[in-house]
Enzyme design. Structure first.
Site, PDB file in Angstrom:
ATOM      1  N   CYS A 118      -2.357  -3.551   0.833  1.00 14.95           N
ATOM      2  CA  CYS A 118      -3.688  -3.500   1.449  1.00 14.95           C
ATOM      3  C   CYS A 118      -4.464  -2.251   1.054  1.00 14.95           C
ATOM      4  O   CYS A 118      -5.527  -1.994   1.588  1.00 14.95           O
ATOM      5  CB  CYS A 118      -3.589  -3.619   2.964  1.00 14.95           C
ATOM      6  SG  CYS A 118      -2.644  -2.288   3.696  1.00 14.95           S
ATOM      7  N   ASN A 132      -3.615   3.750  -0.965  1.00  9.74           N
ATOM      8  CA  ASN A 132      -4.519   4.901  -0.847  1.00  9.74           C
ATOM      9  C   ASN A 132      -3.732   6.138  -0.428  1.00  9.74           C
ATOM     10  O   ASN A 132      -3.837   7.204  -1.028  1.00  9.74           O
ATOM     11  CB  ASN A 132      -5.622   4.634   0.196  1.00  9.74           C
ATOM     12  CG  ASN A 132      -6.354   3.331  -0.059  1.00  9.74           C
ATOM     13  OD1 ASN A 132      -6.314   2.799  -1.152  1.00  9.74           O
ATOM     14  ND2 ASN A 132      -7.007   2.807   0.966  1.00  9.74           N
ATOM     15  N   ASP A 133      -2.926   5.981   0.616  1.00  4.68           N
ATOM     16  CA  ASP A 133      -2.122   7.120   1.049  1.00  4.68           C
ATOM     17  C   ASP A 133      -0.908   7.318   0.162  1.00  4.68           C
ATOM     18  O   ASP A 133      -0.536   8.446  -0.140  1.00  4.68           O
ATOM     19  CB  ASP A 133      -1.689   6.935   2.513  1.00  4.68           C
ATOM     20  CG  ASP A 133      -2.777   7.396   3.460  1.00  4.68           C
ATOM     21  OD1 ASP A 133      -3.396   8.446   3.187  1.00  4.68           O
ATOM     22  OD2 ASP A 133      -3.035   6.697   4.462  1.00  4.68           O
ATOM     23  N   HIS A 158     -30.906  -0.744  14.378  1.00  8.50           N
ATOM     24  CA  HIS A 158     -31.107  -2.163  14.122  1.00  8.50           C
ATOM     25  C   HIS A 158     -31.457  -2.447  12.667  1.00  8.50           C
ATOM     26  O   HIS A 158     -31.071  -3.465  12.114  1.00  8.50           O
ATOM     27  CB  HIS A 158     -32.195  -2.708  15.056  1.00  8.50           C
ATOM     28  CG  HIS A 158     -31.654  -3.034  16.410  1.00  8.50           C
ATOM     29  ND1 HIS A 158     -32.422  -3.000  17.546  1.00  8.50           N
ATOM     30  CD2 HIS A 158     -30.428  -3.389  16.808  1.00  8.50           C
ATOM     31  CE1 HIS A 158     -31.682  -3.335  18.589  1.00  8.50           C
ATOM     32  NE2 HIS A 158     -30.464  -3.571  18.158  1.00  8.50           N
ATOM     33  N   ARG A 168      -3.360  -3.653  12.187  1.00  7.21           N
ATOM     34  CA  ARG A 168      -2.648  -2.387  12.056  1.00  7.21           C
ATOM     35  C   ARG A 168      -2.838  -1.579  13.341  1.00  7.21           C
ATOM     36  O   ARG A 168      -3.966  -1.447  13.830  1.00  7.21           O
ATOM     37  CB  ARG A 168      -3.194  -1.588  10.865  1.00  7.21           C
ATOM     38  CG  ARG A 168      -2.534  -0.221  10.763  1.00  7.21           C
ATOM     39  CD  ARG A 168      -2.949   0.507   9.511  1.00  7.21           C
ATOM     40  NE  ARG A 168      -4.300   1.014   9.598  1.00  7.21           N
ATOM     41  CZ  ARG A 168      -4.917   1.629   8.587  1.00  7.21           C
ATOM     42  NH1 ARG A 168      -4.296   1.766   7.423  1.00  7.21           N
ATOM     43  NH2 ARG A 168      -6.148   2.081   8.717  1.00  7.21           N
ATOM     44  N   ARG A 217      -8.286  -2.692  10.475  1.00  5.87           N
ATOM     45  CA  ARG A 217      -8.188  -1.274  10.838  1.00  5.87           C
ATOM     46  C   ARG A 217      -8.712  -1.110  12.261  1.00  5.87           C
ATOM     47  O   ARG A 217      -9.915  -1.215  12.494  1.00  5.87           O
ATOM     48  CB  ARG A 217      -9.033  -0.426   9.887  1.00  5.87           C
ATOM     49  CG  ARG A 217      -8.499  -0.311   8.467  1.00  5.87           C
ATOM     50  CD  ARG A 217      -9.379   0.636   7.652  1.00  5.87           C
ATOM     51  NE  ARG A 217      -8.755   1.091   6.431  1.00  5.87           N
ATOM     52  CZ  ARG A 217      -8.980   0.569   5.226  1.00  5.87           C
ATOM     53  NH1 ARG A 217      -9.822  -0.432   5.089  1.00  5.87           N
ATOM     54  NH2 ARG A 217      -8.369   1.059   4.168  1.00  5.87           N
ATOM     55  N   GLU A 250       3.474   3.623   2.833  1.00  5.76           N
ATOM     56  CA  GLU A 250       2.469   4.558   2.315  1.00  5.76           C
ATOM     57  C   GLU A 250       2.958   5.996   2.307  1.00  5.76           C
ATOM     58  O   GLU A 250       2.190   6.910   2.000  1.00  5.76           O
ATOM     59  CB  GLU A 250       1.146   4.421   3.077  1.00  5.76           C
ATOM     60  CG  GLU A 250       1.257   4.518   4.581  1.00  5.76           C
ATOM     61  CD  GLU A 250      -0.063   4.285   5.305  1.00  5.76           C
ATOM     62  OE1 GLU A 250      -1.122   4.268   4.674  1.00  5.76           O
ATOM     63  OE2 GLU A 250      -0.014   4.117   6.536  1.00  5.76           O
ATOM     64  N   ARG A 277      -6.533  12.747  -1.153  1.00  2.60           N
ATOM     65  CA  ARG A 277      -7.434  11.649  -1.525  1.00  2.60           C
ATOM     66  C   ARG A 277      -8.900  11.978  -1.305  1.00  2.60           C
ATOM     67  O   ARG A 277      -9.783  11.265  -1.762  1.00  2.60           O
ATOM     68  CB  ARG A 277      -7.036  10.342  -0.796  1.00  2.60           C
ATOM     69  CG  ARG A 277      -7.210  10.377   0.702  1.00  2.60           C
ATOM     70  CD  ARG A 277      -6.483   9.211   1.387  1.00  2.60           C
ATOM     71  NE  ARG A 277      -7.351   8.113   1.735  1.00  2.60           N
ATOM     72  CZ  ARG A 277      -7.007   7.093   2.504  1.00  2.60           C
ATOM     73  NH1 ARG A 277      -5.766   6.995   2.977  1.00  2.60           N
ATOM     74  NH2 ARG A 277      -7.847   6.144   2.804  1.00  2.60           N
TER      75      ARG A 277
END
Ligand code: PEP
Ligand code: MG
Length: 659
Positions: free
Chosen positions: A617, A569-570, A305, A448, A412, A546, A580
């Site tokens: 993205c 990124n990929d 929490h 996605r 995602r 990608e 990466r």
């Protein structure tokens, strides 16, 4: 009298749905039990119910005995069969409920601090951001029970004293709940703690110990320790985090019994870093949060929490330091990096200068960027550039909206699958995607499909051991091999598409057959839904670009899909053959390398020529130094973490102004 059913309550009888179930059970005179796998517990104790760890889709039996047994069974079975049970009633089941146990936010890459000479403590990165400030060590003394044996004639009085203490803790919590400066999330958390304080398993166990001759304080400590140990033993991260809540409630009751006040957080200086071994969520929710610069704790993790409170108030937090937190007891100054989970005790000059610079730069920038929240950035020819958000859970909607996101460019879905000990049901997924669609309408929400691989295993899917997981069975490859999992997601997306703004994209595509096979599955799902009479609608299907293969077949792919979204990124790691995650090849893993930039340009050209939308993205979409180049290539959508949105809007607006 008993009846069995399959539990449909979304995510099972976690905290809030459990306490609502108990409330319902208590409305009946009959004794009511819930039975799972041969184990029966009272349906009138939320702690016992939570510990039974009843999950969605499990079979349970409701057993009732008494005058209103039939009515009780009917009502409780109805509750168990309702997917939304306990989720949207009473207004206090806000984000602090179990569904808000958001994972740590995606760590945004930050420049590494030049602090190599200064020892760093590593904990759990629980709330992003950096801070440096005076240390405020909050180590309230341990409460120890006097361990006094009661005389027989003292027992009744001690029971009364205990009941009075519980009532006073509850009343205090009720007063806190009545204050209107609590956020919905904090309100949910305090309400959950109040439920624990009122729960029969805690009060019942304490009363049993007092009747056995223990003094009230020792009895509370003993009972709380037993129940907390039970929560710690359950194979569920969310329930594990409730152990801290039980301790916190026990402590509050003991303080009332001892006539003591909790050591106050009221005096925390402006910008100080709060350091504690274990701070109760209730204490933090009531603390002067605006003054707190950061939170560091020995206990806790991304789903506790305190992590949720820190994230929702934008306070950097590093939790779960364990015993290492003791090294901070005498610290004068602390630097905290909530993205990396680092803590630096009494930073040296270089580290201090670096943190001060990063904090100031972040604050100045934040203040100056606010005016761009509502801006709709356009190219010189008037074409709107959608600046959208990358998010992974419903809890991030508010931050994205606050930032001025024009929809979601990447949802995602992996987090939905990783957060649970079982695969999410179609209903649960349909509800999640619908909630997203409604939150951002009329803007698009691009969901996605599951992008998971051997490097990130999830419960319910067996992954083979792979030498090179990044080149292995992941993304669309895995989904097409597991239509049992993939079809559930596609059906849920078709159902959510009735809102009109859902788009779907496939990750890791490397050949056209992956798109055509997915389309066939989508058609199959649509026919099934039609036959079942379930409302649904079609959606635009796009792909992530990608892999180098996708770039090289982009002109042909563009004829098959409604849009491209470039996953830099990929794409960078595959174009450059540079992992990466591997720091030793980090230099090569560079999106600005001409090889990667020309792959992006080839993709954009193919998409623009085919007249489809081209977006991005990957992390690069939020980089002000690259945005002009991407817009120049013809990209009309850039999706990024919410923190980058206003800066990106400013960059695009400046491009037009400069012409
Ligand atoms: C990407 O690869 O650029 C991307 C956005 O996806 P992820 O980072 O989730 O692999
Ligand atoms: Mg990717």
């Amino acid at each position: 009298m008993e009846r069995s059913t399959i539990v449909r309550v979304h995510e099972g009888l976690h905290a809030r749905p459990a306490t609502r179930f108990v409330k319902l059970a208590k409305a009946f005179e009959s004794d009511v039990e819930l039975v799972k796998d041969g184990k029966a517990v009272s349906a009138k104790s939320s702690v016992k119910l939570m510990l039974l760890a009843v999950k969605e889709n499990q079979e349970v039996t409701v057993r009732a005995n008494g005058a209103d047994a039939i009515e009780a069974i009917e009502a409780l079975i109805g509750y168990l069969e309702n997917p939304r049970a306990g989720l949207d009633d009473e207004g206090d089941a806000g984000e602090g409920g179990p569904q808000a146990a958001a994972p740590a936010p995606e760590a945004t890459p930050v420049a590494a601090a030049p602090t190599d000479g200064t020892p760093k403590l590593q904990g759990v990165a629980a709330s992003e951001g950096v801070a440096i400030g005076p240390a405020f060590a909050h180590f309230p003394p341990e409460i120890e029970g006097p361990g006094r044996r009661l005389q027989a004639d003292e027992i009744e009085g001690e029971l009364q004293r205990f009941r009075g203490a519980v009532a006073s803790v509850q009343a205090r919590m009720d007063r806190t709940l009545a204050e209107n400066n609590l956020s919905a999330g904090d309100r949910g958390i305090v309400a959950a703690l109040r439920d624990i304080a009122a729960d029969d398993s805690l009060t019942g166990e304490v009363e049993r110990l007092i009747r056995g001759g223990d003094d009230a304080v020792s009895a509370v400590i003993g009972a709380a320790a037993t129940i907390a140990a039970d929560f710690s033993a359950v194979d569920d991260h969310y329930l594990n985090a409730r152990a801290d809540d039980v301790h916190a409630v026990g402590r509050q009751i003991c303080l009332v019994l001892l006539g003591q006040d909790e050591v106050s957080l009221e005096t925390i200086p402006q910008g100080a870093i709060l350091i504690a071994d274990d701070i109760g969520a209730w204490d933090l929710a009531r603390a002067p949060l605006k003054r707190i610069g950061g939170v560091i704790c020995g206990h806790g993790g991304a789903t506790s929490h305190i992590a949720i409170i820190a994230r929702s108030h934008g306070i950097p937090a590093v939790l779960g330091l364990g015993d290492k937190v003791n090294e901070l007891r005498t610290a004068k100054e602390v630097a905290i990096d909530g993205n990396a989970g680092h803590v630096i005790v009494d930073p040296d000059e270089a580290a201090r200068a670096d943190f001060t610079r990063r904090v100031e730069a972040a604050a100045q920038e934040r203040a100056g960027l606010k005016v761009f929240k509502g801006v709709t950035p356009k190219r010189a020819d008037g074409t709107v550039i959608e600046v959208a958000a990358n998010i992974g859970s419903l809890e991030e909607i508010e931050a994205a909206q606050e930032a001025g996101a024009m929809g979601v460019g990447l949802f995602r879905t992996e987090l939905l699958f990783m957060r649970h000990m079982h695969l999410p049901s179609e209903d649960m997924q349909a509800e999640t995607y619908s909630a997203l669609a409604k939150a951002f309408a009329p803007h698009s929400v691009i969901v996605r499909t599951l992008d998971i691989g051997g490097d990130k295993p999830i419960a319910g899917i067996e992954f083979p051991d792979e030498e090179n997981p990044f080149l292995g069975w992941r993304g669309i490859r895995m989904c097409l091999d597991r239509p049992d999992i993939f079809k559930k997601q596609l059906r849920a997306l078709l159902r959510a598409a009735i809102h009109g703004n859902i788009k779907v994209m496939l990750p890791m595509v490397s050949e056209i057959a992956e798109v055509t096979r997915t389309r066939a599955l989508v058609d199959e799902c649509a026919s099934e839904l039609k036959a079942e009479g379930v409302p649904h609608a079609s959606f635009d299907l796009g792909v992530m670009i990608e892999t180098p293969a996708a770039v090289l077949i982009a002109p042909a792919l563009a004829k098959e899909v409604a849009f491209f979204s470039i996953g830099t990124n990929d794409l960078t790691q595959y174009i450059m053959a540079a992992d990466r995650l591997n720091p030793t090849v980090a230099k090569l893993n560079d999106v600005t390398n001409p090889a990667v930039m020309s792959a992006i340009e080839l993709t954009a050209k193919a998409g623009v020529a085919a007249g489809i939308m081209v977006g991005m993205c990957g992390e690069a979409a939020g980089r002000p130094d690259l945005i002009p180049a991407f817009v120049g290539m013809g990209l009309t959508e850039l999706s990024m973490s919410p923190a980058s949105i206003q800066r990106a809007k400013k960059t695009i607006a400046a491009m037009v102004a400069e012409r």
